[in-house]
Structure formats: structure tokens, C-alpha cells
Design a protein around this motif. Structure first.
Motif, PDB file in Angstrom:
ATOM      1  N   ARG A 137      -9.582   6.845  -8.515  1.00 43.82           N
ATOM      2  CA  ARG A 137      -9.298   6.313  -7.187  1.00 43.82           C
ATOM      3  C   ARG A 137      -8.262   5.203  -7.257  1.00 43.82           C
ATOM      4  N   GLN A 138      -8.393   4.356  -8.279  1.00 41.97           N
ATOM      5  CA  GLN A 138      -7.462   3.239  -8.395  1.00 41.97           C
ATOM      6  C   GLN A 138      -6.055   3.724  -8.722  1.00 41.97           C
ATOM      7  N   GLU A 139      -5.930   4.706  -9.632  1.00 43.35           N
ATOM      8  CA  GLU A 139      -4.613   5.231  -9.968  1.00 43.35           C
ATOM      9  C   GLU A 139      -4.000   5.962  -8.770  1.00 43.35           C
ATOM     10  N   ALA A 140      -4.854   6.655  -8.003  1.00 39.47           N
ATOM     11  CA  ALA A 140      -4.354   7.367  -6.830  1.00 39.47           C
ATOM     12  C   ALA A 140      -3.831   6.395  -5.780  1.00 39.47           C
ATOM     13  N   ALA A 160     -13.230  -1.026   1.355  1.00 37.39           N
ATOM     14  CA  ALA A 160     -14.656  -1.363   1.281  1.00 37.39           C
ATOM     15  C   ALA A 160     -15.303  -0.652   0.095  1.00 37.39           C
ATOM     16  N   ASP A 161     -14.487  -0.258  -0.879  1.00 37.96           N
ATOM     17  CA  ASP A 161     -14.985   0.479  -2.049  1.00 37.96           C
ATOM     18  C   ASP A 161     -15.993  -0.353  -2.828  1.00 37.96           C
ATOM     19  N   TRP A 162     -16.940   0.345  -3.450  1.00 38.32           N
ATOM     20  CA  TRP A 162     -17.975  -0.361  -4.219  1.00 38.32           C
ATOM     21  C   TRP A 162     -17.449  -0.875  -5.559  1.00 38.32           C
ATOM     22  N   ALA A 163     -16.311  -0.319  -6.009  1.00 35.44           N
ATOM     23  CA  ALA A 163     -15.705  -0.768  -7.262  1.00 35.44           C
ATOM     24  C   ALA A 163     -14.720  -1.891  -6.966  1.00 35.44           C
ATOM     25  N   ASP A 181     -20.827  -2.757   4.241  1.00 31.72           N
ATOM     26  CA  ASP A 181     -20.772  -3.888   3.322  1.00 31.72           C
ATOM     27  C   ASP A 181     -19.348  -3.987   2.772  1.00 31.72           C
ATOM     28  N   ARG A 182     -18.834  -5.174   2.662  1.00 36.33           N
ATOM     29  CA  ARG A 182     -17.488  -5.436   2.142  1.00 36.33           C
ATOM     30  C   ARG A 182     -16.398  -4.891   3.067  1.00 36.33           C
ATOM     31  N   GLY A 183     -16.745  -4.620   4.327  1.00 33.93           N
ATOM     32  CA  GLY A 183     -15.761  -4.037   5.235  1.00 33.93           C
ATOM     33  C   GLY A 183     -15.052  -5.028   6.124  1.00 33.93           C
ATOM     34  N   ALA A 184     -15.386  -6.302   6.026  1.00 37.50           N
ATOM     35  CA  ALA A 184     -14.825  -7.291   6.954  1.00 37.50           C
ATOM     36  C   ALA A 184     -13.343  -7.548   6.722  1.00 37.50           C
ATOM     37  N   PHE A 185     -12.858  -7.294   5.512  1.00 34.20           N
ATOM     38  CA  PHE A 185     -11.455  -7.598   5.212  1.00 34.20           C
ATOM     39  C   PHE A 185     -10.516  -6.874   6.167  1.00 34.20           C
ATOM     40  N   GLY A 186     -10.726  -5.575   6.322  1.00 38.20           N
ATOM     41  CA  GLY A 186      -9.843  -4.796   7.177  1.00 38.20           C
ATOM     42  C   GLY A 186      -9.840  -5.293   8.610  1.00 38.20           C
ATOM     43  N   ARG A 221     -11.235  -1.838  -4.770  1.00 31.72           N
ATOM     44  CA  ARG A 221     -11.303  -2.536  -3.483  1.00 31.72           C
ATOM     45  C   ARG A 221     -10.156  -3.539  -3.350  1.00 31.72           C
ATOM     46  N   GLU A 222      -9.938  -4.349  -4.375  1.00 29.81           N
ATOM     47  CA  GLU A 222      -8.901  -5.374  -4.306  1.00 29.81           C
ATOM     48  C   GLU A 222      -7.507  -4.758  -4.234  1.00 29.81           C
ATOM     49  N   HIS A 223      -7.301  -3.680  -4.987  1.00 31.56           N
ATOM     50  CA  HIS A 223      -5.993  -3.022  -4.957  1.00 31.56           C
ATOM     51  C   HIS A 223      -5.724  -2.420  -3.576  1.00 31.56           C
ATOM     52  N   ALA A 224      -6.733  -1.789  -2.986  1.00 28.11           N
ATOM     53  CA  ALA A 224      -6.570  -1.193  -1.662  1.00 28.11           C
ATOM     54  C   ALA A 224      -6.281  -2.268  -0.619  1.00 28.11           C
TER      55      ALA A 224
END
Length: 472
Positions: A83-86, A105-108, A142-147, A112-115
């Protein structure tokens, strides 16, 4: 096999080389979320439907050869490294930006940070409105607030026209977000907010915009462009806000007509404003209810009398039981019930009323005295020749009696032409128990239970008969 696998249709189409717009509805945010989950489910339970999946697992030698459809699959891969390479390659295909939103909002953590970095770079005032529905859905995770935060930053730089696209979005969550943003940044004037409160179908938007419109007013002539919009709104929450504002605007006399509004909320607000001005709402209601044949009598005035009057006012409501308007008759029944002045003998004829609302309110008012009504008279009204609403009203009252009368009625209606009434009758039979004051061993009970045996298991039917003292 889990039902989720059925959501993998888009994944299999992408694996076959179908372009994104053919594999899924790219304008539907739920389609992207379904794709994200569906890829992993298909790979796990039906890998044969992804003929090139092995090319992507566990670690491909080179993802740069993948086209847009297969890169979309890689962005949903179960392996976080893929996923990260893609994500690095996704910048070549703007159509994959929705999957970048999901990966925010990826669990990894690294994914997540790269996206998030990619989204911040790619999102603009032009692309943000189209992605807003998906970003806000992912924002619930969870972790979706950034967007959501980035979306807010971008849209604050949008023009009024660009933001207006979101005001008309069919997704109410998007409209709420857009209006909150516009209100915080004071992008809309009081009249625009009042118009939104009057026309939007979502109660949250109605409250937001109505409150903001009134808060933004400086007073005086400014009310002219706002109050008419609020007071003429179809939705009661907006009308009630406008009625309440009449006091602040120094126009309490304009609240009087709303004492007879069809909404209880609006009537309550109108009574508040009238009382604050020294008026007597009860007297207003009594004056209008003294003309029992007035065709202009609003139904809201009838129920309003019951809401703020007392039992002594029942004499004004009783003549309204024969008013030519069905709404007035129904409200008169409701008012007598709320004043605890419902007389079974007087209300009985209304069970044959041609208006469903009148029969419904009458049946509700007669429920406490259901056992005092003649069962045979009610039974006649369950005949197939009677209107549906009459059959429903009679059934409610017979069912409330309990015992064999209720069972006989319910079994008789199992063949009613109306589907809902048949369903209610079946439910009545299934929850039926013999009344404590009825003798056990009634053969008719056994016969009725046998006629409805398709509604029970053999065990439950046998137990129900035993409880009634009937041989199985």
C-alpha cells in the motif's frame, strides 16, 4: 463464505483490466469504501477471481508496471508495504485520489503518514468539493480527523460559488459541514441563511441556519429580509424560530396567527410570545372554537385549546366532533382525550368516519374503555367490506380486550386483503395468551390455534394449548 465477499465485484472487474469508471461508481463515496474492503475479502476467500493477484503478493519486484486499475488494487492490498509503495505511484493517476483519502486513516502508521502528505499536496479548492463526501465519511473512523481538518482549511479558501456546490449536495453530512464552515467564517448573510433554513430538509441544517440568521441580525429593518422567510417555511423547526424571534423584533402581535399552527412546537412558541406580550392564548382558542361549523377553523386551534385549557373547555370541543373538516374532527377527539373527557358513547360513531385520521384518533381515545364496547358491533367493522382504516380501528380495540375475543379477531384477519393488517393480526396471534379471568378448556380456543398453526412451531403451539387447557 462471508457476505462481504459479495462486495468484491468492483475488485474483480479491476483485476480484469476494467477502467475505474466502469468498475465502480466513482462519484459514490460508499463505492470506494466498498472497494477498499472488497479487495482484501476477495483475495482471502476467492483469489481465483483475481488472476494477477499473485503478481502483487507478498512483495512484488516492481509496481511501476501496473496500470491504473491494478494500482487501485495495490492501494487496497492487505500488505502495508505494498500500500505504501502504491501511494508513491498514485500521483500519476488523479482518479486514485479517493483511495489516498481512505489511506489517510490507514491502520499502518507509515502508510497513514505518507497518504496524509500526498492528500495535503493534492487537495485544492477545485478537487475538495468532489471529495468532501468521502473525506467526511472517512472522518468518522478512528484516525480519520486529519482529512476533515485539511478539507476545512482548503474550503476556507474557496469562493462562494465553489462552496455553494456543497450546500446543494444530497449528502446531509456534507451540507452540515459546509454550512458550519460558512457560518463560522460569516460567508453568508442573514437572508441567505434564512432561505437555507426554510428550504433544507435536514433538521440540523435548519437549526444551524435559522439560529445563525437571527444571531447575525442587528435589529430594526434587518428583520424584514429574514422573518418572512422563516415564518413561511414548511418545516416547523424553522417556523418556530421565526415565531420566537417576533418578540425580539418587537412584533409580538404577529405571533397570534401561529397559535393555530399545525405544529405543536410552533403553537407552543406562539403561546410564549403572546403571553410575554400580556395576551391570553386560551381566550384566543376559546373564541375560535365557539363557532362549531366555521369552515375556516384551523385544526391547530382545536388541539391548542386542549394544550393550554382545562376540563371545563370540553364543552367547546364536543360540538366539533361533527365539524365538516376531518382535521378539526380528529383534533377534537384528541383534545377530549388529552383533557380526559373522552366519552365512549359519544365517540363510537366516529369509528365509521370516512377519514382515516379521525378513526385513528378515535380508536386511541377508546382504548381505555375497549372492554366496555360491544364486541359484536366492533366485529362487524372488521369485515372485508369495510374501509381499511375502519378495520384497523376495530381490530385495535378488539385486540385490546384480550382473551378469546382478541384471538378470534386476529385469526379472522389472517386472510385480510391488506398485507399490513394481516401482519399485525399474525403478530397478535403469536403473542396471545389466555386471559386470567376466562375459563380454561374452551374448545374454540383450540380450533382457532389450529387454524393459525402455521405461525407457531409444534412445541410452542402445544405449550400454548396447554396454557389454555385445551387438548393438543
Amino acid at each position: 463464505m462471508p457476505e462481504d465477499v459479495e462486495d468484491g465485484a468492483a475488485a474483480t472487474r479491476l483485476a480484469g483490466g476494467a477502467p475505474l469508471h466502469r468498475a465502480l461508481d466513482v462519484a459514490d463515496p460508499s463505492a470506494w469504501l466498498t472497494l477498499d474492503a472488497g479487495v482484501r475479502e476477495v483475495a482471502r476467500y476467492r483469489p481465483q477471481f483475481l488472476p494477477e493477484w499473485e503478481h502483487l503478493a507478498p512483495l512484488p519486484a516492481d509496481l511501476t508496471q501496473l496500470d491504473e486499475p491494478r494500482l487501485a488494487l495495490a492501494l487496497c492490498h492487505r500488505d502495508g508495504r505494498i500500500r505504501q509503495e502504491a501511494l508513491d505511484l498514485s500521483v500519476r493517476y488523479p482518479g486514485l485520489l479517493p483511495l489516498v483519502v481512505i489511506r489517510c486513516a490507514d491502520w499502518a502508521g507509515p502508510v497513514r503518514e505518507h497518504a496524509r502528505q500526498l492528500l495535503r499536496e493534492a487537495l485544492s479548492v477545485n478537487s475538495a468539493p468532489g471529495l468532501a463526501p468521502l473525506i467526511l465519511r472517512v472522518g468518522r473512523r478512528d484516525r480519520g480527523a486529519f482529512g476533515v481538518d485539511v478539507l476545512g482549511e482548503i474550503l476556507r479558501r474557496a469562493s462562494h460559488a465553489q462552496l455553494s456546490v456543497l450546500f446543494a449536495n444530497p449528502d446531509r453530512v456534507v451540507r452540515r459541514f459546509a454550512y458550519r464552515l460558512a457560518i463560522e467564517d460569516r460567508l453568508l448573510g442573514p437572508a441567505e441563511l434564512a432561505r437555507a433554513a426554510a428550504t433544507d430538509h435536514d433538521t440540523v441544517v435548519q437549526d444551524l441556519c435559522a439560529t445563525a440568521a437571527l444571531t447575525a441580525l442587528a435589529g430594526g429593518d434587518a428583520y424584514e429580509g429574514v422573518l418572512p422567510l422563516l415564518l413561511s417555511a414548511r418545516n416547523p423547526r424553522t417556523r418556530s424560530a421565526g415565531v420566537t424571534a417576533l418578540r425580539r423584533a418587537g412584533r409580538p402581535e404577529q405571533a397570534e396567527p401561529f397559535l393555530g399552527d399545525r405544529s405543536a412546537l410552533v403553537r407552543a412558541c406562539a403561546r410564549y410570545v403572546v403571553r410575554q406580550h400580556g395576551g391570553d392564548p386560551a381566550a384566543w382558542y376559546r373564541e375560535r372554537c365557539t363557532a362549531p361549523h366555521d369552515p375556516q377553523l384551523p385544526p391547530g386551534a382545536v388541539i391548542g385549546l386542549a394544550e393550554c385549557g382545562n376540563r371545563a373547555d370540553a364543552w367547546l370541543l364536543r360540538p366539533l366532533l361533527v365539524h365538516p373538516e376531518a382535521g378539526v374532527r380528529a383534533r377534537a377527539v384528541t383534545g377530549l382525550r388529552e383533557l380526559d373527557c373522552a366519552d365512549a358513547k359519544q365517540l363510537r360513531p366516529l369509528l365509521d368516519d370516512f377519514a382515516a385520521a379521525v378513526v385513528r384518533e378515535t380508536a386511541t381515545a377508546l382504548l381505555p374503555s375497549a372492554k366496555d364496547l360491544p364486541a359484536d358491533w366492533l366485529w362487524e367493522r372488521t369485515s372485508f367490506q369495510r374501509p381499511r382504516h375502519v378495520r384497523v380501528g376495530a381490530f385495535r380495540l378488539l385486540d385490546a380486550r384480550g382473551g378469546i375475543v382478541a384471538l378470534r379477531t386476529a385469526v379472522g384477519l389472517l386472510e385480510d386483503p391488506d398485507v399490513k393488517l394481516r401482519t399485525w393480526a399474525a403478530q397478535s396471534v403469536q403473542r396471545w395468551y389466555p386471559a386470567p379471568d376466562e375459563p380454561r378448556g374452551n374448545a374454540e380456543v383450540g380450533e382457532l390455534l389450529d387454524r393459525s398453526r402455521h405461525l407457531f412451531s409444534d412445541h410452542v403451539l402445544r405449550r400454548r394449548k396447554q396454557e389454555a387447557g385445551v387438548d393438543s
